[in-house]
Write an enzyme that holds these catalytic residues in place. Sequence first.
Site, PDB file in Angstrom:
ATOM      1  N   GLY A  30      -8.481  12.956  54.528  1.00  0.00           N
ATOM      2  CA  GLY A  30      -7.867  11.969  55.408  1.00  0.00           C
ATOM      3  C   GLY A  30      -8.933  11.477  56.376  1.00  0.00           C
ATOM      4  O   GLY A  30     -10.048  12.028  56.434  1.00  0.00           O
ATOM      5  N   ASP A  72       0.479  18.958  70.233  1.00  0.00           N
ATOM      6  CA  ASP A  72       1.258  17.753  69.934  1.00  0.00           C
ATOM      7  C   ASP A  72       0.875  16.728  70.999  1.00  0.00           C
ATOM      8  O   ASP A  72       1.185  16.907  72.183  1.00  0.00           O
ATOM      9  CB  ASP A  72       2.752  18.081  69.999  1.00  0.00           C
ATOM     10  CG  ASP A  72       3.618  16.840  69.823  1.00  0.00           C
ATOM     11  OD1 ASP A  72       3.059  15.725  69.708  1.00  0.00           O
ATOM     12  OD2 ASP A  72       4.852  16.989  69.807  1.00  0.00           O
ATOM     13  N   TYR A 165       5.209   0.416  64.103  1.00  0.00           N
ATOM     14  CA  TYR A 165       3.811   0.762  63.809  1.00  0.00           C
ATOM     15  C   TYR A 165       2.925  -0.460  64.036  1.00  0.00           C
ATOM     16  O   TYR A 165       1.880  -0.384  64.694  1.00  0.00           O
ATOM     17  CB  TYR A 165       3.740   1.230  62.355  1.00  0.00           C
ATOM     18  CG  TYR A 165       2.374   1.648  61.866  1.00  0.00           C
ATOM     19  CD1 TYR A 165       1.735   2.777  62.376  1.00  0.00           C
ATOM     20  CD2 TYR A 165       1.721   0.935  60.845  1.00  0.00           C
ATOM     21  CE1 TYR A 165       0.494   3.177  61.890  1.00  0.00           C
ATOM     22  CE2 TYR A 165       0.488   1.334  60.357  1.00  0.00           C
ATOM     23  CZ  TYR A 165      -0.125   2.454  60.885  1.00  0.00           C
ATOM     24  OH  TYR A 165      -1.351   2.849  60.399  1.00  0.00           O
ATOM     25  N   PRO A 201      -5.101  10.976  51.403  1.00  0.00           N
ATOM     26  CA  PRO A 201      -3.948  11.823  51.051  1.00  0.00           C
ATOM     27  C   PRO A 201      -2.607  11.224  51.477  1.00  0.00           C
ATOM     28  O   PRO A 201      -1.582  11.487  50.851  1.00  0.00           O
ATOM     29  CB  PRO A 201      -4.231  13.121  51.805  1.00  0.00           C
ATOM     30  CG  PRO A 201      -5.704  13.156  51.942  1.00  0.00           C
ATOM     31  CD  PRO A 201      -6.133  11.728  52.116  1.00  0.00           C
ATOM     32  N   ARG A 206       1.964  11.190  50.201  1.00  0.00           N
ATOM     33  CA  ARG A 206       3.235  10.808  50.825  1.00  0.00           C
ATOM     34  C   ARG A 206       3.864   9.607  50.129  1.00  0.00           C
ATOM     35  O   ARG A 206       5.006   9.648  49.696  1.00  0.00           O
ATOM     36  CB  ARG A 206       3.036  10.524  52.313  1.00  0.00           C
ATOM     37  CG  ARG A 206       4.374  10.409  53.025  1.00  0.00           C
ATOM     38  CD  ARG A 206       4.214   9.995  54.468  1.00  0.00           C
ATOM     39  NE  ARG A 206       3.762  11.082  55.308  1.00  0.00           N
ATOM     40  CZ  ARG A 206       3.320  10.913  56.551  1.00  0.00           C
ATOM     41  NH1 ARG A 206       3.240   9.718  57.079  1.00  0.00           N
ATOM     42  NH2 ARG A 206       2.947  11.935  57.269  1.00  0.00           N
TER      43      ARG A 206
END
Length: 268
Positions: A30, A72, A165, A201, A206
């Site tokens: 990635g 996070d 997004y 990836p 996904r």
Amino acid sequence: MQDTNYKPGAMLTGKRALIVGAGSVGSGWGNGRAIVSVLRAEGAAVCGIDQNLSALQETERYVGAFEKIVCDVIDQHELENSVLAAQRHLGQIDILVNCVGGSVPGDILTLAPEAWLRQFELNVGYVFRILKLVLPVMIKRKSGSVINVGSIAGIRCLESNAVAYSAAKAALIQLGRSSAISVARQGVRINTVIPGLMNTPLVTERLMKNKDPSEAVKFIAERDSKVPIGKMGDAWDVAHAVSFLSSDRAKSITGTELVIDGGLTLRC
Ligand SMILES: NC(=O)c1ccc[n+]([C@@H]2O[C@H](COP(=O)([O-])OP(=O)(O)OC[C@H]3O[C@@H](n4cnc5c(N)ncnc54)[C@H](O)[C@@H]3O)[C@@H](O)[C@H]2O)c1
């Protein structure tokens, strides 16, 4: 797949880099994982943040030992502690790469307001907050380079099904430009790299989930064919752009974007 043509130099010797989003959603390279690899290969000491410890550990298996911090980025308390931990470990932060980001499906009619807010936090909100933590230290030393990882979704409407997004990545560009002006006289540069359709990836694991292998080959071929150079880019393209922009070779480059899309946005 490794970048076999790449011969590492010493472009970042002596630099200390914090990579935010140093893992990957799947096995393989990635963007964040490749950035860790290239920055280290160019001589930088690296510290990596990710919410997923096993993704960080997988990066470590690929590139060798580096300081890993689980965090996070949406949680302000965790973010503050992680930046402090990175500063303690590195001694200073010369390079900050903000690579965490991701999309959820939904257009203006279907996306829930909570999802909109979370997408903004994930793609641009945490960048605002980490800049407020890291820039004062860079300013004090009159030196630093920040690279934010955007997306062509922030500059073109290739699809309408990722409204948050797309809007958040557009905001990320303007955040970078506006902040770059504020700190330009203090020796700090801020730029954005803008990947297009990439073979990472994210795509292979996904987007192709639930597809059978023959469909997957077709899916990749379709994506390749949309790109004027005939092929999607990969994480190494992003990593080399980040490496250049973070180095002193880019000393006069600030407040701008480097689009890595094989010419795709020319067609839109
Ligand atoms: N892969 C592509 O095709 C592509 C195209 C354009 C732009 N981008 C951008 O590149 C960046 C990286 O994408 P990728 O596909 O290489 O990454 P990825 O999805 O493979 O990995 C993202 C990493 O971020 C971590 N992460 C997610 N949410 C987090 C949180 N709240 N706190 C801390 N870590 C978190 C994940 O654990 C993962 O390791 C993103 O900003 C993405 O928008 C990717």
